[in-house]
Motif scaffolding. Structure first.
Motif, PDB file in Angstrom:
ATOM      1  N   ALA A 106       0.898  -1.557  -0.057  1.00  0.00           N
ATOM      2  CA  ALA A 106       0.279  -0.598   0.396  1.00  0.00           C
ATOM      3  C   ALA A 106       0.766   1.235  -0.045  1.00  0.00           C
ATOM      4  O   ALA A 106       1.129   2.215  -1.279  1.00  0.00           O
ATOM      5  CB  ALA A 106      -0.866   0.052   0.897  1.00  0.00           C
ATOM      6  N   LEU A 107       2.149   0.998   1.242  1.00  0.00           N
ATOM      7  CA  LEU A 107       3.198   2.563   0.859  1.00  0.00           C
ATOM      8  C   LEU A 107       3.659   2.829  -0.846  1.00  0.00           C
ATOM      9  O   LEU A 107       3.458   3.618  -0.409  1.00  0.00           O
ATOM     10  CB  LEU A 107       3.937   2.268   2.215  1.00  0.00           C
ATOM     11  CG  LEU A 107       5.305   3.709   2.019  1.00  0.00           C
ATOM     12  CD1 LEU A 107       3.710   4.860   2.245  1.00  0.00           C
ATOM     13  CD2 LEU A 107       6.061   3.266   3.123  1.00  0.00           C
ATOM     14  N   GLY A 108       4.202   1.103  -1.048  1.00  0.00           N
ATOM     15  CA  GLY A 108       4.418   1.474  -2.727  1.00  0.00           C
ATOM     16  C   GLY A 108       3.443   2.137  -3.469  1.00  0.00           C
ATOM     17  O   GLY A 108       4.023   3.137  -4.227  1.00  0.00           O
ATOM     18  N   ILE A 109       2.563   1.729  -3.433  1.00  0.00           N
ATOM     19  CA  ILE A 109       1.204   1.987  -4.302  1.00  0.00           C
ATOM     20  C   ILE A 109       0.888   3.699  -4.280  1.00  0.00           C
ATOM     21  O   ILE A 109       0.905   4.024  -5.521  1.00  0.00           O
ATOM     22  CB  ILE A 109      -0.054   1.172  -4.217  1.00  0.00           C
ATOM     23  CG1 ILE A 109       0.112   0.205  -5.237  1.00  0.00           C
ATOM     24  CG2 ILE A 109      -0.817   2.367  -5.074  1.00  0.00           C
ATOM     25  CD1 ILE A 109      -0.833  -0.929  -4.246  1.00  0.00           C
ATOM     26  N   MET A 110       1.314   4.047  -2.826  1.00  0.00           N
ATOM     27  CA  MET A 110       0.399   5.376  -2.390  1.00  0.00           C
ATOM     28  C   MET A 110       2.056   5.967  -2.770  1.00  0.00           C
ATOM     29  O   MET A 110       1.800   7.456  -2.957  1.00  0.00           O
ATOM     30  CB  MET A 110       0.277   5.470  -1.018  1.00  0.00           C
ATOM     31  CG  MET A 110      -1.295   4.901  -0.375  1.00  0.00           C
ATOM     32  SD  MET A 110      -2.983   5.229  -1.301  1.00  0.00           S
ATOM     33  CE  MET A 110      -3.466   4.238  -2.681  1.00  0.00           C
ATOM     34  N   MET A 111       2.636   5.480  -2.615  1.00  0.00           N
ATOM     35  CA  MET A 111       3.922   6.769  -3.136  1.00  0.00           C
ATOM     36  C   MET A 111       3.811   6.866  -5.363  1.00  0.00           C
ATOM     37  O   MET A 111       3.897   8.209  -5.003  1.00  0.00           O
ATOM     38  CB  MET A 111       5.192   5.611  -2.951  1.00  0.00           C
ATOM     39  CG  MET A 111       5.986   5.513  -1.112  1.00  0.00           C
ATOM     40  SD  MET A 111       6.912   5.222  -0.895  1.00  0.00           S
ATOM     41  CE  MET A 111       8.205   6.232  -2.198  1.00  0.00           C
ATOM     42  N   GLU A 112       3.704   6.109  -5.204  1.00  0.00           N
ATOM     43  CA  GLU A 112       3.197   6.548  -7.330  1.00  0.00           C
ATOM     44  C   GLU A 112       1.761   7.228  -7.218  1.00  0.00           C
ATOM     45  O   GLU A 112       1.728   8.470  -8.712  1.00  0.00           O
ATOM     46  CB  GLU A 112       2.720   5.076  -7.870  1.00  0.00           C
ATOM     47  CG  GLU A 112       3.764   4.102  -8.026  1.00  0.00           C
ATOM     48  CD  GLU A 112       3.427   2.223  -7.685  1.00  0.00           C
ATOM     49  OE1 GLU A 112       2.338   2.829  -8.556  1.00  0.00           O
ATOM     50  OE2 GLU A 112       4.192   1.126  -7.668  1.00  0.00           O
ATOM     51  N   GLU A 113       1.481   6.957  -6.332  1.00  0.00           N
ATOM     52  CA  GLU A 113       0.601   8.346  -6.203  1.00  0.00           C
ATOM     53  C   GLU A 113       0.615   9.649  -6.530  1.00  0.00           C
ATOM     54  O   GLU A 113       0.365  10.272  -6.957  1.00  0.00           O
ATOM     55  CB  GLU A 113      -1.503   7.682  -5.800  1.00  0.00           C
ATOM     56  CG  GLU A 113      -2.226   8.482  -5.845  1.00  0.00           C
ATOM     57  CD  GLU A 113      -3.187   9.160  -7.170  1.00  0.00           C
ATOM     58  OE1 GLU A 113      -3.985   9.603  -8.152  1.00  0.00           O
ATOM     59  OE2 GLU A 113      -3.085   7.805  -8.001  1.00  0.00           O
ATOM     60  N   ALA A 114       1.217   9.650  -4.897  1.00  0.00           N
ATOM     61  CA  ALA A 114       1.550  10.758  -4.328  1.00  0.00           C
ATOM     62  C   ALA A 114       2.599  11.603  -6.038  1.00  0.00           C
ATOM     63  O   ALA A 114       2.916  12.801  -6.004  1.00  0.00           O
ATOM     64  CB  ALA A 114       2.452  11.178  -3.373  1.00  0.00           C
ATOM     65  N   PHE A 115       3.693  10.824  -6.661  1.00  0.00           N
ATOM     66  CA  PHE A 115       4.489  10.976  -7.746  1.00  0.00           C
ATOM     67  C   PHE A 115       3.485  11.541  -8.960  1.00  0.00           C
ATOM     68  O   PHE A 115       3.790  12.856  -9.180  1.00  0.00           O
ATOM     69  CB  PHE A 115       5.075   9.803  -8.063  1.00  0.00           C
ATOM     70  CG  PHE A 115       5.839  10.796  -9.389  1.00  0.00           C
ATOM     71  CD1 PHE A 115       6.649  11.232  -8.851  1.00  0.00           C
ATOM     72  CD2 PHE A 115       5.800  10.130 -10.590  1.00  0.00           C
ATOM     73  CE1 PHE A 115       7.834  11.873 -10.270  1.00  0.00           C
ATOM     74  CE2 PHE A 115       5.913  10.596 -11.960  1.00  0.00           C
ATOM     75  CZ  PHE A 115       7.238  11.549 -11.816  1.00  0.00           C
ATOM     76  N   ALA A 116       2.365  10.778  -8.997  1.00  0.00           N
ATOM     77  CA  ALA A 116       1.379  11.209 -10.236  1.00  0.00           C
ATOM     78  C   ALA A 116       0.749  12.816  -9.977  1.00  0.00           C
ATOM     79  O   ALA A 116       0.438  13.273 -10.043  1.00  0.00           O
ATOM     80  CB  ALA A 116       0.320  10.532 -10.603  1.00  0.00           C
TER      81      ALA A 116
END
Length: 299
Positions: A106-116
């Motif tokens: 979940a942290l990895g996925i939310m980091m991807e979303e935060a980058f976008a």
């Protein structure tokens, strides 16, 4: 630039069910490295061919928007995340080990979303005219207002792009992990991670904290008060994301990816401590910053 280097393709042909429910198509976008878009310039060309020089862009009926930058950012962010953090596979067992693996994913996925999200916010730095604003609004979910753009430009001019990107990134990361408030101590953690040794202004404090009360290098207290205020406002800008929408979409997407732990429990951990103690996470965020600033792509 990075998208082209990474081999991402852009297609105006119908992409699975993207035009019906784009959220569930992200795994296909990531797998195929293909970003769909609507050719929304064509109707404008048609208007111009029928009635040349008669209409301004704001006089036309509303156009369907594209989110090409957001989707491309997801592909790039995922590729870099796998490079630095690995695939983050869920463990098949239940219990504490399962929850920990779900939190890592979940942290990895939310980091991807935060980058976008951060990529879209910083796109506003390039918007200096009304037609630029139209372009941003037709191609991005996030459109910053002039006051915020001014703060961003001031901060970049004084600190450089990298620290400002990281403040914005951590802002959206907190927001996507449903942390709607942040106390001063945790905000200072964000600034220490973001600014590092780059907080050098004419009012900067001492370089060491040997003396009682001396500012910590890289903290908000080591820069001038006006810039401190701008950085706080920049950070809180990420909290403009609708918490209900964010919570509902995050819950759906994470369950769709196999995560079973309810969102409230899933996000109930000190994710900043995990980042602070992980060189791989910090290197990933550095790579995200270089990607956004210069189009650096070496995955």
């Amino acid at each position: 630039t990075a998208s082209l280097k990474a081999g991402i393709q852009f297609s105006s042909t119908r992409f699975h069910e993207y035009d019906v429910l784009p959220l569930i198509q992200l795994p296909k976008i990531l797998k195929e490295k293909k970003v769909p878009y609507l050719p929304n310039v064509k109707p404008l060309l048609e208007i111009e061919s029928v009635m040349p020089d008669q209409f301004q862009i704001y006089e036309a009926p509303p156009l369907r928007a594209n989110y090409v930058m957001h989707e491309a950012a997801h592909v790039l962010a995922r590729t870099l995340r796998v490079k630095y953090l690995g695939e983050l596979i869920l463990v098949p067992v239940s219990g504490g080990a399962r929850v920990q693996s779900e939190r890592q994913l979940a942290l990895g996925i939310m980091m991807e979303e935060a980058f976008a999200n951060a990529a879209e916010t910083l796109l506003s730095l390039a918007a200096t005219s009304a037609i630029h604003d139209e372009f941003v609004m037709k191609n991005a979910y996030v459109h910053e207002q002039p006051e915020m753009r001014g703060r961003l430009r001031t901060a970049v001019a004084k600190l450089g792009f990298d620290p400002v990107f990281k403040v914005v990134f951590y802002s959206f990361l907190h927001s996507n992990l449903l942390k709607r408030k942040i106390n001063p101590k945790d905000l200072d953690r964000v600034f220490r991670l973001s600014l590092g040794g780059k907080a050098q202004t004419k009012n900067a404090g001492p370089k060491t904290s040997n003396q009682k009360g001396a500012p910590t290098p890289g903290s908000a207290s080591s820069i001038d008060p006006k810039l401190q205020k701008d950085l706080r406002e920049i950070f809180h800008g990420g909290f403009d994301l609708d918490p209900m929408f964010t919570g509902l979409t995050s819950s759906f997407c994470l369950r769709f990816m196999g995560i079973k732990t309810p969102l409230q429990n899933l996000f109930d951990f000190d994710f900043m401590a995990r980042i602070e103690s992980s060189p791989a996470h910090l290197q990933l965020i550095d790579a995200y910053s270089a990607l956004m600033e210069k189009g650096v792509w070496n995955a």
